[in-house]
Design a protein around this motif. Sequence first.
Motif, PDB file in Angstrom:
ATOM      1  N   ASN A 170      -0.968  -2.554 -10.221  1.00  0.00           N
ATOM      2  CA  ASN A 170       0.428  -2.097 -10.225  1.00  0.00           C
ATOM      3  C   ASN A 170       0.557  -0.702 -10.816  1.00  0.00           C
ATOM      4  O   ASN A 170       1.365   0.109 -10.354  1.00  0.00           O
ATOM      5  N   LEU A 171      -0.235  -0.446 -11.865  1.00  0.00           N
ATOM      6  CA  LEU A 171      -0.043   0.762 -12.662  1.00  0.00           C
ATOM      7  C   LEU A 171      -1.067   1.855 -12.393  1.00  0.00           C
ATOM      8  O   LEU A 171      -0.828   3.023 -12.716  1.00  0.00           O
ATOM      9  N   ALA A 172      -2.197   1.506 -11.801  1.00  0.00           N
ATOM     10  CA  ALA A 172      -3.314   2.453 -11.685  1.00  0.00           C
ATOM     11  C   ALA A 172      -2.934   3.719 -10.932  1.00  0.00           C
ATOM     12  O   ALA A 172      -3.216   4.837 -11.394  1.00  0.00           O
ATOM     13  N   THR A 173      -2.299   3.596  -9.788  1.00  0.00           N
ATOM     14  CA  THR A 173      -2.001   4.763  -8.965  1.00  0.00           C
ATOM     15  C   THR A 173      -0.705   5.442  -9.394  1.00  0.00           C
ATOM     16  O   THR A 173      -0.653   6.661  -9.568  1.00  0.00           O
ATOM     17  N   LEU A 197      -1.358   6.199 -13.488  1.00  0.00           N
ATOM     18  CA  LEU A 197      -2.614   6.794 -13.962  1.00  0.00           C
ATOM     19  C   LEU A 197      -3.273   7.702 -12.925  1.00  0.00           C
ATOM     20  O   LEU A 197      -4.303   8.314 -13.199  1.00  0.00           O
ATOM     21  N   ASP A 198      -2.692   7.753 -11.728  1.00  0.00           N
ATOM     22  CA  ASP A 198      -3.217   8.589 -10.651  1.00  0.00           C
ATOM     23  C   ASP A 198      -4.634   8.187 -10.242  1.00  0.00           C
ATOM     24  O   ASP A 198      -5.485   9.027  -9.968  1.00  0.00           O
ATOM     25  N   ILE A 199      -4.880   6.871 -10.194  1.00  0.00           N
ATOM     26  CA  ILE A 199      -6.195   6.361  -9.797  1.00  0.00           C
ATOM     27  C   ILE A 199      -6.026   5.443  -8.587  1.00  0.00           C
ATOM     28  O   ILE A 199      -5.371   4.403  -8.689  1.00  0.00           O
ATOM     29  N   PRO A 200      -6.559   5.792  -7.416  1.00  0.00           N
ATOM     30  CA  PRO A 200      -6.520   4.865  -6.271  1.00  0.00           C
ATOM     31  C   PRO A 200      -7.417   3.665  -6.574  1.00  0.00           C
ATOM     32  O   PRO A 200      -8.409   3.786  -7.311  1.00  0.00           O
ATOM     33  N   VAL A 201      -7.089   2.525  -6.013  1.00  0.00           N
ATOM     34  CA  VAL A 201      -7.771   1.307  -6.460  1.00  0.00           C
ATOM     35  C   VAL A 201      -7.781   0.255  -5.359  1.00  0.00           C
ATOM     36  O   VAL A 201      -6.965   0.310  -4.428  1.00  0.00           O
ATOM     37  N   ARG A 237       0.827  -1.203   0.000  1.00  0.00           N
ATOM     38  CA  ARG A 237       0.000   0.000   0.000  1.00  0.00           C
ATOM     39  C   ARG A 237       0.866   1.259   0.000  1.00  0.00           C
ATOM     40  O   ARG A 237       0.597   2.220  -0.709  1.00  0.00           O
ATOM     41  N   ALA A 238       1.928   1.232   0.807  1.00  0.00           N
ATOM     42  CA  ALA A 238       2.812   2.397   0.902  1.00  0.00           C
ATOM     43  C   ALA A 238       3.494   2.691  -0.429  1.00  0.00           C
ATOM     44  O   ALA A 238       3.801   3.841  -0.735  1.00  0.00           O
ATOM     45  N   ARG A 239       3.711   1.657  -1.244  1.00  0.00           N
ATOM     46  CA  ARG A 239       4.383   1.825  -2.532  1.00  0.00           C
ATOM     47  C   ARG A 239       3.389   1.911  -3.683  1.00  0.00           C
ATOM     48  O   ARG A 239       3.782   1.896  -4.847  1.00  0.00           O
ATOM     49  N   ILE A 276      -9.318 -14.394  -0.549  1.00  0.00           N
ATOM     50  CA  ILE A 276      -8.084 -15.116  -0.862  1.00  0.00           C
ATOM     51  C   ILE A 276      -6.933 -14.132  -1.008  1.00  0.00           C
ATOM     52  O   ILE A 276      -5.847 -14.340  -0.471  1.00  0.00           O
ATOM     53  N   LYS A 277      -7.156 -13.046  -1.744  1.00  0.00           N
ATOM     54  CA  LYS A 277      -6.159 -11.999  -1.921  1.00  0.00           C
ATOM     55  C   LYS A 277      -6.874 -10.655  -1.854  1.00  0.00           C
ATOM     56  O   LYS A 277      -8.042 -10.549  -2.230  1.00  0.00           O
ATOM     57  N   ALA A 278      -6.161  -9.653  -1.411  1.00  0.00           N
ATOM     58  CA  ALA A 278      -6.757  -8.321  -1.358  1.00  0.00           C
ATOM     59  C   ALA A 278      -5.665  -7.264  -1.345  1.00  0.00           C
ATOM     60  O   ALA A 278      -4.568  -7.492  -0.844  1.00  0.00           O
ATOM     61  N   TYR A 279      -5.985  -6.111  -1.939  1.00  0.00           N
ATOM     62  CA  TYR A 279      -5.068  -4.970  -1.936  1.00  0.00           C
ATOM     63  C   TYR A 279      -5.915  -3.707  -2.008  1.00  0.00           C
ATOM     64  O   TYR A 279      -6.950  -3.674  -2.692  1.00  0.00           O
ATOM     65  N   GLU A 280      -5.488  -2.657  -1.329  1.00  0.00           N
ATOM     66  CA  GLU A 280      -6.206  -1.380  -1.420  1.00  0.00           C
ATOM     67  C   GLU A 280      -5.285  -0.221  -1.084  1.00  0.00           C
ATOM     68  O   GLU A 280      -4.389  -0.346  -0.254  1.00  0.00           O
ATOM     69  N   ASN A 281      -5.518   0.883  -1.767  1.00  0.00           N
ATOM     70  CA  ASN A 281      -4.914   2.161  -1.365  1.00  0.00           C
ATOM     71  C   ASN A 281      -5.923   3.291  -1.553  1.00  0.00           C
ATOM     72  O   ASN A 281      -5.554   4.451  -1.642  1.00  0.00           O
ATOM     73  N   ASP A 282      -7.211   2.913  -1.630  1.00  0.00           N
ATOM     74  CA  ASP A 282      -8.276   3.897  -1.878  1.00  0.00           C
ATOM     75  C   ASP A 282      -9.182   4.098  -0.667  1.00  0.00           C
ATOM     76  O   ASP A 282     -10.276   4.643  -0.783  1.00  0.00           O
ATOM     77  N   LYS A 283      -8.713   3.630   0.517  1.00  0.00           N
ATOM     78  CA  LYS A 283      -9.420   3.828   1.790  1.00  0.00           C
ATOM     79  C   LYS A 283     -10.679   2.986   1.930  1.00  0.00           C
ATOM     80  O   LYS A 283     -11.481   3.222   2.837  1.00  0.00           O
TER      81      LYS A 283
END
Length: 498
Positions: A323-326, A329-333, A167-169, A345-352
């Motif tokens: 990998n590329l969105a934020t 492309l400047d898009i949180p996801v 998330r930090a990266r 099973i898997k999860a990732y977020e940087n959009d709160k």
Amino acid sequence: MVIADRRTAQVESADIAGADPDEVDALTLGRRIRERRVARGMTLGRLAAAIDRAPSQVSAIENGKREPRLSMLRTIALALGTTADELLKPDAPSERAALEIAVERAQRGPVFSALGLPPFRVAKGMSDQTLQTILALHHEIDRLHRERAATPEEARRANAELRAEMRARDNFYPELEAKAAELLEAVGHTGGPVSHQLVADMASHLGYSLHYVGDLPHSTRSVTDKRNGRIYLPTQQSPSRDSRSPILQALASHLLDHDEPRGYADFLRQRIETNYLTAAILLPEQAAVRYLSEAKNLRRISMEELRDHFAVSYETAAHRFTNLATARLDIPVHFMKVHESGTIIKAYENDKVRFPSDALGAVEGTTVCRNWTARTVFDVEDRFSPWYQYTDTSSGTFWCTSRIEKAKEGEYSVSVGVPFEHVKWFRGRETPHRAVSGCPDESCCRRPPVDLSEKWADASWPAARTPTSLLAALPTGTFPGVDQTEVYQFLEAHAPRA
């Protein structure tokens, strides 16, 4: 008690048994009282009489089995001609005392208990070397237990830490992008989907030949013979997996100079790096960013179209988008892979977005809300069209696109989502489907409706399908879940003969 009032400091050797720090402080305090009493030439009986207590009580204090109250400690200090602060010093009074404390602590720890070893009294006649040998053996047994049987808590904690780093990266790793670009350039890739032949060329470029066999060890996707430069792959490919991925994953470990994992955290990190590099090769950064930037300008970003353009699986396309969105492309996801049972099973977020999590902060293994897109997609009859949905949550409104995929473990959904203010860049933003999630409030979907509960609570008895892993430790070994004996026997059988 005194122990609660003081911050403990531990002798280094005391750490190996994993006992409560308060216990160590009690042991140190007891040793300080004993050494002070002996130095003054007092017997146990004389000290007991001086403080108006039974000798057995004083013995329990000196052995660290009883914690005196502050008033009692002051009385003991007065009888010994010292102060309570002096007795409460956190360091052992001597090197010998430190050894005895460490051995006592080891005896009270889980290793002695698991081995069924009875406790023994540390006698004065025991040499320092004897105590050091006992501690060294205890330390090695403890290390082996920790190394070979990671607990679910350890694995989930390691996973939570890695997810925080991602998330930090913004889930973007420039060093891995550079590795992928370098390999693609080396084999002459100029654009378009990365073909299977080009992947074979990559293997050859790195000094490996590909061999398809029918007896690959059941616990592996591929086996690499580094001595003879061979990569063994199964003759039968899973319909749900890209046949190029196992080759690239095997090459990725070579490219990244992965050593044998030192623990579960190391294993998880290597898996993340391997999967990232594989996706970066199949969807090269420059080409993928160019394609997605154009789609953003046209306000029609689509996981299906990204998948088809680069001839990859939907999951790989969705993963690569994160990998590329934020970063580009400047898009949180956020991204989710959810089993049909509702388990993440898997999860990732940087959009709160607020994923469900346990006390360790781990998301994987928890259950997602029934009203989220990752769950509602299982109820859709049309499995061929993309499913879009807005979900109102306590942390905002999110739009998601989701699709069902199949694997031997059953069906699972792969979902990509963004906050409401960024949905304008995506196809499917006009969807009428909307849901409300009140989770983690149990009244949202975890507690049955009152009318159904009243009707069926005393009239139902479901037979649970218990997961085989419910009470099992995590897979052991250098590579968790892999039977090393089977792998070595396989390599011996297939190694080229002189």
